[in-house]
Enzyme design. Structure first.
Site, PDB file in Angstrom:
ATOM      1  N   LYS A 127      -0.026   4.204  -0.231  1.00  0.00           N
ATOM      2  CA  LYS A 127      -0.735   5.386   0.324  1.00  0.00           C
ATOM      3  C   LYS A 127      -0.571   6.561  -0.646  1.00  0.00           C
ATOM      4  O   LYS A 127      -0.596   6.344  -1.859  1.00  0.00           O
ATOM      5  CB  LYS A 127      -0.220   5.706   1.726  1.00  0.00           C
ATOM      6  CG  LYS A 127      -0.140   4.471   2.628  1.00  0.00           C
ATOM      7  CD  LYS A 127       0.116   4.801   4.059  1.00  0.00           C
ATOM      8  CE  LYS A 127       0.457   3.535   4.827  1.00  0.00           C
ATOM      9  NZ  LYS A 127      -0.088   3.523   6.157  1.00  0.00           N
ATOM     10  N   GLY A 187       1.709   2.410  10.613  1.00  0.00           N
ATOM     11  CA  GLY A 187       2.601   3.553  10.408  1.00  0.00           C
ATOM     12  C   GLY A 187       3.313   4.023  11.663  1.00  0.00           C
ATOM     13  O   GLY A 187       3.904   5.099  11.680  1.00  0.00           O
ATOM     14  N   GLY A 244       2.591  -1.192   4.332  1.00  0.00           N
ATOM     15  CA  GLY A 244       2.491   0.224   3.975  1.00  0.00           C
ATOM     16  C   GLY A 244       3.862   0.836   3.784  1.00  0.00           C
ATOM     17  O   GLY A 244       4.516   0.663   2.755  1.00  0.00           O
ATOM     18  N   SER A 254       2.957  -1.922  10.413  1.00  0.00           N
ATOM     19  CA  SER A 254       4.393  -1.779  10.672  1.00  0.00           C
ATOM     20  C   SER A 254       5.196  -3.058  10.412  1.00  0.00           C
ATOM     21  O   SER A 254       6.150  -3.353  11.131  1.00  0.00           O
ATOM     22  CB  SER A 254       4.624  -1.274  12.106  1.00  0.00           C
ATOM     23  OG  SER A 254       4.101   0.034  12.245  1.00  0.00           O
ATOM     24  N   ASN A 273       0.860  -1.196   0.000  1.00  0.00           N
ATOM     25  CA  ASN A 273       0.000   0.000   0.000  1.00  0.00           C
ATOM     26  C   ASN A 273       0.890   1.238   0.000  1.00  0.00           C
ATOM     27  O   ASN A 273       1.458   1.596   1.023  1.00  0.00           O
ATOM     28  CB  ASN A 273      -0.910  -0.011   1.233  1.00  0.00           C
ATOM     29  CG  ASN A 273      -1.808   1.216   1.275  1.00  0.00           C
ATOM     30  OD1 ASN A 273      -2.002   1.885   0.258  1.00  0.00           O
ATOM     31  ND2 ASN A 273      -2.359   1.514   2.446  1.00  0.00           N
ATOM     32  N   GLU A 316      -7.129   4.557   7.668  1.00  0.00           N
ATOM     33  CA  GLU A 316      -6.865   5.979   7.376  1.00  0.00           C
ATOM     34  C   GLU A 316      -8.082   6.626   6.735  1.00  0.00           C
ATOM     35  O   GLU A 316      -8.307   7.825   6.896  1.00  0.00           O
ATOM     36  CB  GLU A 316      -5.600   6.108   6.496  1.00  0.00           C
ATOM     37  CG  GLU A 316      -4.350   5.802   7.325  1.00  0.00           C
ATOM     38  CD  GLU A 316      -3.135   5.359   6.530  1.00  0.00           C
ATOM     39  OE1 GLU A 316      -3.133   5.470   5.292  1.00  0.00           O
ATOM     40  OE2 GLU A 316      -2.175   4.889   7.166  1.00  0.00           O
ATOM     41  N   GLU A 373      -5.701  -5.229  10.641  1.00  0.00           N
ATOM     42  CA  GLU A 373      -4.711  -4.176  10.843  1.00  0.00           C
ATOM     43  C   GLU A 373      -5.051  -3.378  12.103  1.00  0.00           C
ATOM     44  O   GLU A 373      -5.907  -2.478  12.060  1.00  0.00           O
ATOM     45  CB  GLU A 373      -4.736  -3.203   9.658  1.00  0.00           C
ATOM     46  CG  GLU A 373      -4.467  -3.832   8.316  1.00  0.00           C
ATOM     47  CD  GLU A 373      -3.893  -2.818   7.338  1.00  0.00           C
ATOM     48  OE1 GLU A 373      -2.743  -2.984   6.947  1.00  0.00           O
ATOM     49  OE2 GLU A 373      -4.593  -1.849   7.019  1.00  0.00           O
ATOM     50  N   HIS A 407      -9.896   1.043   4.739  1.00  0.00           N
ATOM     51  CA  HIS A 407      -8.598   1.248   5.404  1.00  0.00           C
ATOM     52  C   HIS A 407      -8.807   2.199   6.586  1.00  0.00           C
ATOM     53  O   HIS A 407      -9.590   3.153   6.494  1.00  0.00           O
ATOM     54  CB  HIS A 407      -7.586   1.828   4.418  1.00  0.00           C
ATOM     55  CG  HIS A 407      -6.180   1.786   4.929  1.00  0.00           C
ATOM     56  ND1 HIS A 407      -5.720   2.693   5.857  1.00  0.00           N
ATOM     57  CD2 HIS A 407      -5.159   0.932   4.684  1.00  0.00           C
ATOM     58  CE1 HIS A 407      -4.454   2.385   6.146  1.00  0.00           C
ATOM     59  NE2 HIS A 407      -4.095   1.329   5.453  1.00  0.00           N
TER      60      HIS A 407
HETATM   61  C1  PEP Z   1      -1.161   0.060   5.782  1.00  0.00           C
HETATM   62  O1  PEP Z   1      -1.041   1.064   5.092  1.00  0.00           O
HETATM   63  O2  PEP Z   1      -2.158  -0.628   5.707  1.00  0.00           O
HETATM   64  C2  PEP Z   1      -0.089  -0.286   6.729  1.00  0.00           C
HETATM   65  C3  PEP Z   1      -0.171  -1.418   7.375  1.00  0.00           C
HETATM   66  O3  PEP Z   1       0.918   0.615   6.857  1.00  0.00           O
HETATM   67  P1  PEP Z   1       2.305   0.375   7.646  1.00  0.00           P
HETATM   68  O4  PEP Z   1       2.905  -0.892   7.115  1.00  0.00           O
HETATM   69  O5  PEP Z   1       3.116   1.591   7.302  1.00  0.00           O
HETATM   70  O6  PEP Z   1       1.988   0.282   9.102  1.00  0.00           O
END
Ligand code: PEP
Length: 222
Positions: free
Chosen positions: A10, A156, A206, A186, A8, A84, A150, A82
């Site tokens: 983003k 993040g 991400g 992460s 992802n 976000e 998640e 998601h």
């Molecule tokens: C995501 O964008 O779904 C995500 C898990 O981001 P990150 O790996 O940066 O935590």
């Protein structure tokens, strides 16, 4: 079966040139790439994913993108719900349910993101989100949904959810559904295999998906 790895990006990178460079370096991993809308037509792959969609087919919805538009670009997957989008853009479970139903009426595959915020009970949140997000979806359609667990607090932040803990959430999802379940939050190359070892079917990555060497290692290590 080979774990499913989803990148992802983003709202990154800032230019088409950088997006193409990144794509060319990571495409051999076979990962599904969720790029910003404006780059999707520039990246040639059977594994392209949009980061969002709207449920209406066309009309006065300024700023929105329909599933037909995504399909026309050759997009095969779409992320729905998601955190976000839930947090910053106030997407509700009702909206997510509409997006899921609209996606399932096409041949795109939805990737539904669920997970608890800090201090919330993971099991309860998962139960509520699955009930509301999947409300009214037939068994046949349900099977096409990929679930990404998640925990919001892990996204993040660098503060990943240990695989042994994430496994508890995986089990509460598997009690209700037989779908593919991914872990996201992460992920880095040192821990990527741990989630596969406890039973996750793949990873949603991400931040680390923007770092070429690290992302390739994540793929190799699983
Ligand atoms: C995501 O964008 O779904 C995500 C898990 O981001 P990150 O790996 O940066 O935590």
């Amino acid at each position: 079966m080979k774990p499913l790895i989803i990148a992802n990006w983003k709202m990154n990178p800032s230019t088409i040139k950088e997006a193409k460079e990144l794509f060319n370096k990571v495409k051999k991993t076979g990962a599904i790439i969720c790029a910003p809308f404006t780059y999707l037509s520039e990246l040639k792959s059977d594994n392209l994913c949009a980061q969002n969609c709207y449920w209406e087919a066309s009309g006065p919805y300024t700023g929105e993108i329909s599933l037909d538009m995504l399909k026309d670009l050759g997009v095969a997957y779409v992320i729905i719900g998601h955190s976000e989008r839930r947090v910053h853009f106030k997407e509700t479970d009702e909206m997510i349910n509409k997006k899921l139903k609209a996606t399932l009426a096409t041949d795109l595959r939805p990737i539904l993101c669920i997970g608890e915020k800090k201090g919330e009970d993971a099991k309860e949140v998962i139960k509520k989100q699955l009930e509301q997000d999947l409300n009214g979806i037939s068994k046949k359609d349900l099977d096409r949904i990929i679930i990404a667990y998640e925990p919001v607090w892990a996204i993040g932040t660098g503060d990943f959810c240990e695989a042994s803990k994430a496994k508890e959430s995986l089990e509460s999802i598997k009690e209700k559904l037989n779908n593919k379940v991914l872990y996201g939050g992460s992920v880095n190359s040192k821990i990527s295999k741990d989630y596969i070892d406890v039973g996750f079917d793949g990873l949603l990555v991400g931040g680390a998906s923007l770092k070429v060497d690290e992302f390739i290692k994540i793929n190799q290590n699983v």
